[in-house]
Design an enzyme around this catalytic site. Structure first.
Site, short mmCIF file in Angstrom:
data_model
loop_
_atom_site.label_atom_id
_atom_site.label_comp_id
_atom_site.label_asym_id
_atom_site.label_seq_id
_atom_site.Cartn_x
_atom_site.Cartn_y
_atom_site.Cartn_z
N SER A 124 0.83 -1.20 0.00
CA SER A 124 0.00 0.00 0.00
C SER A 124 0.87 1.25 0.00
CB SER A 124 -0.85 -0.02 1.27
OG SER A 124 -1.43 1.22 1.50
N TYR A 148 -1.92 -0.89 10.94
CA TYR A 148 -2.14 -1.47 9.61
C TYR A 148 -0.93 -1.20 8.72
CZ TYR A 148 -3.65 -1.69 4.75
OH TYR A 148 -3.72 -1.95 3.40
N LYS A 152 2.12 -3.73 6.85
CA LYS A 152 2.56 -3.74 5.44
C LYS A 152 4.07 -3.53 5.35
CE LYS A 152 -1.38 -4.47 3.50
NZ LYS A 152 -1.65 -5.75 2.87
N PHE A 177 -2.30 2.63 -4.65
CA PHE A 177 -2.76 3.93 -4.15
C PHE A 177 -4.24 3.77 -3.75
CE2 PHE A 177 0.75 6.90 -4.03
CZ PHE A 177 1.75 5.99 -4.35
N LEU A 199 -13.92 6.61 1.04
CA LEU A 199 -14.73 7.63 0.36
C LEU A 199 -15.71 7.05 -0.66
CD1 LEU A 199 -15.24 10.66 -0.10
CD2 LEU A 199 -13.44 10.60 -1.84
N GLY A 293 -4.99 11.61 11.19
CA GLY A 293 -4.08 10.72 10.47
C GLY A 293 -4.08 10.90 8.96
P1 NAD Z 1 -10.88 -7.27 1.15
O1 NAD Z 1 -11.13 -7.26 2.61
O2 NAD Z 1 -12.03 -7.04 0.25
O3 NAD Z 1 -10.18 -8.65 0.72
C1 NAD Z 1 -9.35 -9.37 1.58
C2 NAD Z 1 -9.85 -10.81 1.59
O4 NAD Z 1 -9.00 -11.58 2.44
C3 NAD Z 1 -11.27 -10.96 2.14
O5 NAD Z 1 -12.04 -11.73 1.25
C4 NAD Z 1 -11.09 -11.68 3.47
O6 NAD Z 1 -12.18 -12.53 3.77
C5 NAD Z 1 -9.79 -12.42 3.25
N1 NAD Z 1 -8.99 -12.66 4.47
C6 NAD Z 1 -8.67 -11.79 5.45
N2 NAD Z 1 -7.90 -12.39 6.36
C7 NAD Z 1 -7.70 -13.66 5.94
C8 NAD Z 1 -6.98 -14.76 6.44
N3 NAD Z 1 -6.31 -14.67 7.60
N4 NAD Z 1 -6.99 -15.92 5.75
C9 NAD Z 1 -7.69 -16.03 4.58
N5 NAD Z 1 -8.39 -15.02 4.06
C10 NAD Z 1 -8.39 -13.84 4.73
O7 NAD Z 1 -9.72 -6.22 0.87
P2 NAD Z 1 -9.16 -5.67 -0.51
O8 NAD Z 1 -9.56 -4.25 -0.62
O9 NAD Z 1 -9.49 -6.61 -1.59
O10 NAD Z 1 -7.61 -5.69 -0.19
C11 NAD Z 1 -6.79 -6.77 -0.58
C12 NAD Z 1 -5.38 -6.48 -0.10
O11 NAD Z 1 -4.95 -5.23 -0.64
C13 NAD Z 1 -5.24 -6.35 1.42
O12 NAD Z 1 -4.04 -6.97 1.81
C14 NAD Z 1 -5.17 -4.86 1.63
O13 NAD Z 1 -4.45 -4.52 2.79
C15 NAD Z 1 -4.45 -4.40 0.38
N6 NAD Z 1 -4.73 -2.99 0.05
C16 NAD Z 1 -6.03 -2.58 -0.14
C17 NAD Z 1 -6.29 -1.23 -0.41
C18 NAD Z 1 -7.70 -0.76 -0.59
O14 NAD Z 1 -7.94 0.46 -0.48
N7 NAD Z 1 -8.68 -1.61 -0.86
C19 NAD Z 1 -5.24 -0.30 -0.51
C20 NAD Z 1 -3.92 -0.76 -0.34
C21 NAD Z 1 -3.69 -2.11 -0.06
N1 UFG Z 2 -12.98 11.02 3.04
C1 UFG Z 2 -14.03 11.88 3.32
N2 UFG Z 2 -15.18 11.34 3.80
C2 UFG Z 2 -15.35 10.00 3.99
C3 UFG Z 2 -14.28 9.14 3.69
C4 UFG Z 2 -13.10 9.69 3.22
O1 UFG Z 2 -13.91 13.09 3.15
O2 UFG Z 2 -16.42 9.59 4.45
C5 UFG Z 2 -11.74 11.59 2.49
C6 UFG Z 2 -10.53 11.27 3.35
O3 UFG Z 2 -10.37 12.25 4.34
C7 UFG Z 2 -9.40 11.27 2.30
C8 UFG Z 2 -10.08 10.78 1.03
O4 UFG Z 2 -11.49 10.97 1.23
O5 UFG Z 2 -8.97 12.57 2.08
C9 UFG Z 2 -9.83 9.31 0.74
O6 UFG Z 2 -10.11 8.56 1.92
P1 UFG Z 2 -10.20 6.97 1.93
O7 UFG Z 2 -10.57 6.57 3.32
O8 UFG Z 2 -11.06 6.51 0.83
O9 UFG Z 2 -8.71 6.53 1.57
P2 UFG Z 2 -7.32 6.85 2.28
O10 UFG Z 2 -6.50 7.64 1.32
O11 UFG Z 2 -7.52 7.41 3.63
O12 UFG Z 2 -6.72 5.38 2.48
C10 UFG Z 2 -6.74 4.37 1.47
C11 UFG Z 2 -6.87 3.00 2.13
C12 UFG Z 2 -5.64 2.71 2.94
C13 UFG Z 2 -4.42 2.83 2.06
C14 UFG Z 2 -4.38 4.21 1.42
C15 UFG Z 2 -3.22 4.32 0.47
O13 UFG Z 2 -8.00 2.97 2.98
O14 UFG Z 2 -5.69 1.37 3.39
O15 UFG Z 2 -5.59 4.44 0.69
O16 UFG Z 2 -3.25 3.27 -0.43
F1 UFG Z 2 -3.32 2.66 2.81
#
Ligand code: NAD
Ligand code: UFG
Length: 338
Positions: A124, A148, A152, A177, A199, A293
């Site tokens: 991430s 979290y 990572k 991102f 968001l 944060g």
């Molecule tokens: P998600 O929660 O939709 O998918 C994760 C999946 O992993 C889920 O289906 C959950 O049931 C499964 N899971 C969780 N813990 C487990 C375990 N111990 N064993 C087996 N399965 C397990 O999340 P996502 O948005 O698809 O994210 C996937 C990966 O990408 C994560 O590692 C997350 O940290 C990373 N990531 C996501 C974002 C984002 O904004 N979505 C941004 C950066 C990184």
């Molecule tokens: N925001 C609002 N209102 C909401 C939710 C979010 O104004 O109800 C704003 C936040 O303040 C931020 C932007 O929208 O400025 C995006 O927020 P998100 O929560 O959608 O995403 P973040 O950038 O905070 O974080 C996401 C993932 C993290 C990851 C990061 C970088 O949630 O896990 O992107 O990849 F680490």
């Protein structure tokens, strides 16, 4: 190629399962269903017209992983499984370290024992901490501001050490991102349970009437319109990035960190306006205090993904918003039928 996706029924995993299947790979899914449902499996099968091998299980179950790697003759693993909510990680750090770090250790043990050395890891942009300069390139210093993010970072560092220990390892950490959007079929997308933290899913719930209004966290950032800027990337682009990373590992040994973003920053107000355009109606919103944060601006330098993977994001903000709306409506019409 036979590819194991841990967390394969989740948001990003399910989109990647479609992309890899369409590219001709055989995809095997492992998920403990802690944040997904079997419904997604049915939809993946409907979408691709192919059956998927799925095992319900936990990535911390090393013997199960070893058995899967052998039974399915796995060539590569994409490790999505993990917990991902920043706020929750502050309340339950042990769960986060257990799921994410212990999960990664378990996977590495199984891969090492089975002689499977190709791994793509879901990292991430959070590993960059507070940006010291922009756009964020892969040599930007890394740090963690919450448990979290620390998981990572720990996993990335562990993977780098592991790859140094044995030259057989081929590991790419993809630093995502802000993934948003949904598959154009409307069958799969981001569907968090409870009130969304992020968001896009929050906006979608407001648009559907499930939530009354969007709270915009701060309009006093040092940006043009005062709201925070992020690099939103369509989940289908992200999924294609995983396909490119898998191909990359055919010819590359060692450890690599690569950003997956568009390189473009968009403000919260801009997201609201684009979504309003996609749905043809205004979105109730109000400005509230900043969320603790949050950084003001975050976007990627994307050159490395292009030069190393030959990958570049293709889809624009309009497509991100309209696909979310299409998916949201699909859910609503399905719920009405059910
Ligand atoms: P998600 O929660 O939709 O998918 C994760 C999946 O992993 C889920 O289906 C959950 O049931 C499964 N899971 C969780 N813990 C487990 C375990 N111990 N064993 C087996 N399965 C397990 O999340 P996502 O948005 O698809 O994210 C996937 C990966 O990408 C994560 O590692 C997350 O940290 C990373 N990531 C996501 C974002 C984002 O904004 N979505 C941004 C950066 C990184
Ligand atoms: N925001 C609002 N209102 C909401 C939710 C979010 O104004 O109800 C704003 C936040 O303040 C931020 C932007 O929208 O400025 C995006 O927020 P998100 O929560 O959608 O995403 P973040 O950038 O905070 O974080 C996401 C993932 C993290 C990851 C990061 C970088 O949630 O896990 O992107 O990849 F680490």
């Amino acid at each position: 190629m036979n590819i194991l996706l841990t967390g394969g029924l989740g948001y990003i995993g399910s989109h990647t399962a479609v992309t890899l299947t369409e590219a001709g790979h055989k995809v095997i899914l492992l998920d403990n269903l802690s944040n997904s449902s079997l419904d997604v499996l049915e939809r993946l099968q409907a979408l691709t017209g192919k059956p998927f091998a799925f095992i319900e299980g936990d990535v911390r179950d090393t013997p199960l992983l070893s058995k899967m790697l052998a039974d399915y003759r796995i060539d590569s693993v994409v490790h999505f499984a993990g917990l991902k909510a920043v706020g929750e990680s502050l309340e339950k750090p042990v769960e986060y370290f257990s799921n994410n770090v212990q999960g990664a250790i378990s996977l590495l043990q199984a891969m090492n024992d089975s002689g499977v050395y190709k791994l793509v890891f879901s990292s991430s942009a959070t590993v960059y901490g507070e940006p010291e300069y922009l756009p964020l390139d892969e040599v930007h210093p890394t740090s963690a501001t919450n448990p979290y993010g620390r998981t990572k970072l720990h996993i990335e560092e562990m993977l780098e050490d592991v790859s140094s220990s044995n030259s057989e390892w081929r590991i790419v950490c993809l630093r995502y991102f802000n993934p948003v959007g949904a598959h154009p079929s409307g069958l799969i997308g981001e569907d968090p349970s409870g009130i969304p933290n992020n968001l896009m899913p929050y906006i979608a719930r407001v648009a559907s009437g499930a939530l009354p209004e969007l709270n915009i966290f701060g309009d006093d950032y040092p940006t043009e319109d005062g709201t925070a800027i992020r690099d939103y990337i369509h989940v289908c682009d992200l999924a294609e990035g995983h396909g490119a990373a898998i191909n990359y590992l055919d010819n590359q040994k060692g450890w690599h960190a690569i950003n997956l973003g568009t390189g473009q920053g968009h403000s919260v107000f801009e997201m609201v306006r684009t979504f309003e355009k996609a749905i043809g109606q205004s979105l109730p919103h109000r400005v509230t205090a900043r969320r603790a944060g949050d950084v003001a601006v975050c976007y990627a330098k994307t050159d490395k993904a292009y030069t190393e993977l030959g990958w570049k994001a293709q889809r624009d903000l309009d497509e991100m918003c309209s696909s979310v709306w299409y998916f949201q409506n699909f859910q609503i019409s399905k719920d009405k039928v059910a």
